[in-house]
Write a protein that holds these residues in place. Structure first.
Motif, PDB file in Angstrom:
ATOM      1  N   UNK A 143     -60.895 -88.914 -14.975  1.00 24.15           N
ATOM      2  CA  UNK A 143     -60.987 -89.837 -13.843  1.00 24.15           C
ATOM      3  C   UNK A 143     -60.009 -89.456 -12.733  1.00 24.15           C
ATOM      4  N   UNK A 144     -58.697 -89.551 -12.989  1.00 26.72           N
ATOM      5  CA  UNK A 144     -57.693 -89.357 -11.944  1.00 26.72           C
ATOM      6  C   UNK A 144     -56.442 -88.730 -12.532  1.00 26.72           C
ATOM      7  N   UNK A 145     -55.895 -87.725 -11.822  1.00 23.14           N
ATOM      8  CA  UNK A 145     -54.701 -87.030 -12.306  1.00 23.14           C
ATOM      9  C   UNK A 145     -53.612 -87.070 -11.237  1.00 23.14           C
ATOM     10  N   UNK A 146     -52.375 -87.403 -11.615  1.00 27.21           N
ATOM     11  CA  UNK A 146     -51.280 -87.328 -10.639  1.00 27.21           C
ATOM     12  C   UNK A 146     -50.901 -85.875 -10.370  1.00 27.21           C
ATOM     13  N   UNK A 147     -50.483 -85.595  -9.167  1.00 32.04           N
ATOM     14  CA  UNK A 147     -50.180 -84.218  -8.756  1.00 32.04           C
ATOM     15  C   UNK A 147     -49.106 -84.253  -7.675  1.00 32.04           C
ATOM     16  N   UNK A 160     -44.538 -81.239   1.468  1.00 27.30           N
ATOM     17  CA  UNK A 160     -43.771 -81.011   0.247  1.00 27.30           C
ATOM     18  C   UNK A 160     -43.127 -82.332  -0.168  1.00 27.30           C
ATOM     19  N   UNK A 161     -43.377 -82.741  -1.410  1.00 23.88           N
ATOM     20  CA  UNK A 161     -42.854 -84.009  -1.881  1.00 23.88           C
ATOM     21  C   UNK A 161     -43.876 -85.124  -1.896  1.00 23.88           C
ATOM     22  N   UNK A 162     -45.112 -84.834  -1.445  1.00 23.34           N
ATOM     23  CA  UNK A 162     -46.178 -85.826  -1.559  1.00 23.34           C
ATOM     24  C   UNK A 162     -46.626 -85.929  -3.017  1.00 23.34           C
ATOM     25  N   UNK A 163     -46.817 -87.145  -3.474  1.00 26.79           N
ATOM     26  CA  UNK A 163     -47.346 -87.386  -4.820  1.00 26.79           C
ATOM     27  C   UNK A 163     -48.772 -87.917  -4.661  1.00 26.79           C
ATOM     28  N   UNK A 164     -49.718 -87.186  -5.230  1.00 21.65           N
ATOM     29  CA  UNK A 164     -51.129 -87.482  -5.019  1.00 21.65           C
ATOM     30  C   UNK A 164     -51.796 -88.013  -6.274  1.00 21.65           C
ATOM     31  N   UNK A 165     -52.910 -88.709  -6.052  1.00 21.22           N
ATOM     32  CA  UNK A 165     -53.876 -88.932  -7.108  1.00 21.22           C
ATOM     33  C   UNK A 165     -55.062 -88.024  -6.808  1.00 21.22           C
ATOM     34  N   UNK A 166     -55.413 -87.198  -7.797  1.00 24.57           N
ATOM     35  CA  UNK A 166     -56.501 -86.240  -7.639  1.00 24.57           C
ATOM     36  C   UNK A 166     -57.706 -86.724  -8.435  1.00 24.57           C
TER      37      UNK A 166
END
Length: 516
Positions: A143-147, A160-166
């Protein structure tokens, strides 16, 4: 392993299971043959151990099944009265073969109405943790992975330093190919810093249907095809061969899709002869040489910060009258030209004959490249010594053929050929920060089986050079990655919904308490 090999392995597992449990099936009031029938035996076993039938599905999901198998072994032992700590550990450390000993040597009785409630606090905690890990692994995988964004190759769009949901489901979730691995980590175990997986056995590539296909200008997370680094940012020179799904995760912008003809002219991408128009949020950056009047009082650090350059600068000569700016948009470069004291602003064009450029063509470089054809599944290209450098890695590595050249002749799987038909689609990924991006210009195409997912949401953004609360880029919290116009933060809306939840929960509990 091939599909046929996996089928044989699957049948072997069923035989092992049946031989080790058929007497237990009988003692539970079932027929002995039911222990040998694939899939059906698992459904029957769930009834024997008093667990829901849908648990059977979890036994066939890679990585999840590594958690479920020990659970099933323990549950089977407890369903026949073997619930001591030593029974539990013997069931786990023998990989379930302790059940063989129970099956053939012990007189046990099936407990049909066994209580499923943990009798100890430790047991309850372990059960809760296992459930949480299973759910989290399912979400993480399908479903969704943090990156986290580690480099500046997509500077301006992603920092740089952004935390995403992929999202895994936009392009279709890819089932794990590496079957033996720790859940919810990539290639390295935290703390101990060792490999988190076994390279064998490997499942064939499979992807569930997605909501959309990878399109031009999409920001995409993928496994770096050329990855052999022991650890990301490791400068020791150590290397390791990794399975596809354990290669380092990269994030770039898709510039070419299967079937396209792609060319780069002075850093601008052309698709099928037409300039690729980037979305408004994309800010392509290039390197520039800037000459200036040394008598002018110019604060370059403040100036470049005002122009939005965050990737550094340096002086080009000992006289220090020429500045090299690593990353600047064309609009910012035009603004810079009009600042008093600036003599010239010249875009840097990479020299011809870069040794590390894709195909090593002496007339190409990172800014002037191609044209090249981006392979499409099922399409055939002529194959000769001139075209082979474009497709050599595809044939030999990504599509697992044996390739050799004898004189002017090309042999694939020991058969002389003059054409080749591609087995899967390929893509062309590049960073918006054109001179500071390790991308397809240097190692070629990205195979479809390397696609991980689509970044959809920035939930946190951390500025390591900031101080105090300014380390958090508040304006980037809870912003979408794609979309029209400039990014907008939904952080205030999130806080409002969170407050409403807690207020509602408080009054609900108060109302419930008043009723009792």
């Amino acid at each position: 392993m091939s599909l046929f090999q996996w089928f044989i392995f699957f049948l072997l597992v069923q035989i092992i299971h049946g031989l080790g449990t058929w007497k237990l099936y009988q003692k539970a009031g079932r027929q002995s043959w039911e222990a040998f029938i694939p899939v059906y035996n698992a459904i029957v076993l769930m009834k024997i151990i008093n667990r829901p039938s849908w648990w059977t599905i979890l036994l066939f999901i890679p990585i999840i099944n590594l958690i479920m198998f020990p659970v099933i072994w323990v549950e089977t032992l407890r369903s026949f009265g073997r619930k001591s700590s030593i029974d539990t550990w013997l069931g786990i450390v023998t990989f379930g073969f302790y059940i063989y000993y129970i099956n053939y040597t012990q007189e046990v009785k099936h407990i049909a109405d066994r209580s499923l409630i943990a009798t100890t606090k430790t047991g309850d905690t372990v059960s809760s943790l296992l459930f949480a890990v299973v759910v989290a692994t399912l979400v993480h995988t399908y479903v969704m992975q943090p990156y986290t964004i580690p480099t500046s190759s997509l500077e301006k769009s992603l920092l740089v330093g952004d935390f995403l949901f992929v999202s895994k489901f936009h392009y279709g979730a890819r089932t794990p190919m590496t079957t033996v691995a720790a859940p919810m980590v990539h290639d390295t175990l935290p703390i101990v810093k060792t490999k988190s997986y076994l390279s064998w056995p490997q499942l064939p590539y499979f992807r569930f249907p997605g909501l959309q296909k990878v399109s031009k200008n999409d920001i995409v997370v993928f496994n770096w095809p050329a990855d052999t680094v022991y650890k990301f940012f490791d400068t020791s020179g150590r290397s390791i061969l990794k399975p596809v799904d354990k290669k380092s995760n990269y994030v770039k912008r898709c510039q070419g899709t299967p079937g396209d003809s792609l060319q780069i002219k002075n850093g601008t991408v052309y698709i099928n002869g037409k300039e690729l128009i980037l979305p408004e949020r994309a800010k392509t950056q290039y390197s520039y040489n800037v000459t200036y009047d040394m008598n002018a009082s110019l604060d370059f650090e403040y100036l470049l910060q005002d122009l939005g350059s965050t990737d550094g600068y340096g002086f080009k000569n000992e006289v220090r009258d020429t500045l090299y700016i690593r990353a600047l948009t064309k609009a910012a470069a035009e603004r810079l030209k009009n600042i008093p004291g600036i003599k010239s602003v010249t875009q840097v064009v990479t020299k011809k004959g870069e040794s590390n450029i894709f195909t090593h063509n002496p007339n190409w470089n990172a800014d002037n490249f191609g044209p090249i054809y981006i392979p499409e599944a099922g399409k055939t290209v002529a194959l000769n010594l001139k075209t082979l450098p474009f497709y050599k890695r595809i044939i030999a590595v990504y599509e697992n053929n044996t390739l050799k050249v004898v004189g002017n002749d090309i042999y694939v799987n020991d058969k002389k050929i003059t054409s080749y038909t591609f087995k899967q689609n390929y893509y062309w990924m590049m960073g918006d920060n054109r001179h500071n991006s390790e991308d397809c210009r240097y190692w070629g195409y990205v195979p479809e089986n390397h696609i991980v997912g689509k970044p959809v949401f920035i939930w946190m953004s951390w500025n390591s050079s900031g101080k105090g609360l300014n380390k958090i880029r508040w304006e980037r919290l809870f912003t979408t990655v794609s979309g029209e116009g400039q990014p907008q933060s939904y952080f205030k809306i999130f806080l409002g919904l969170l407050a409403l939840y807690f207020i509602g929960d408080y009054f609900w509990k108060k109302r419930k308490a008043n009723k009792t």
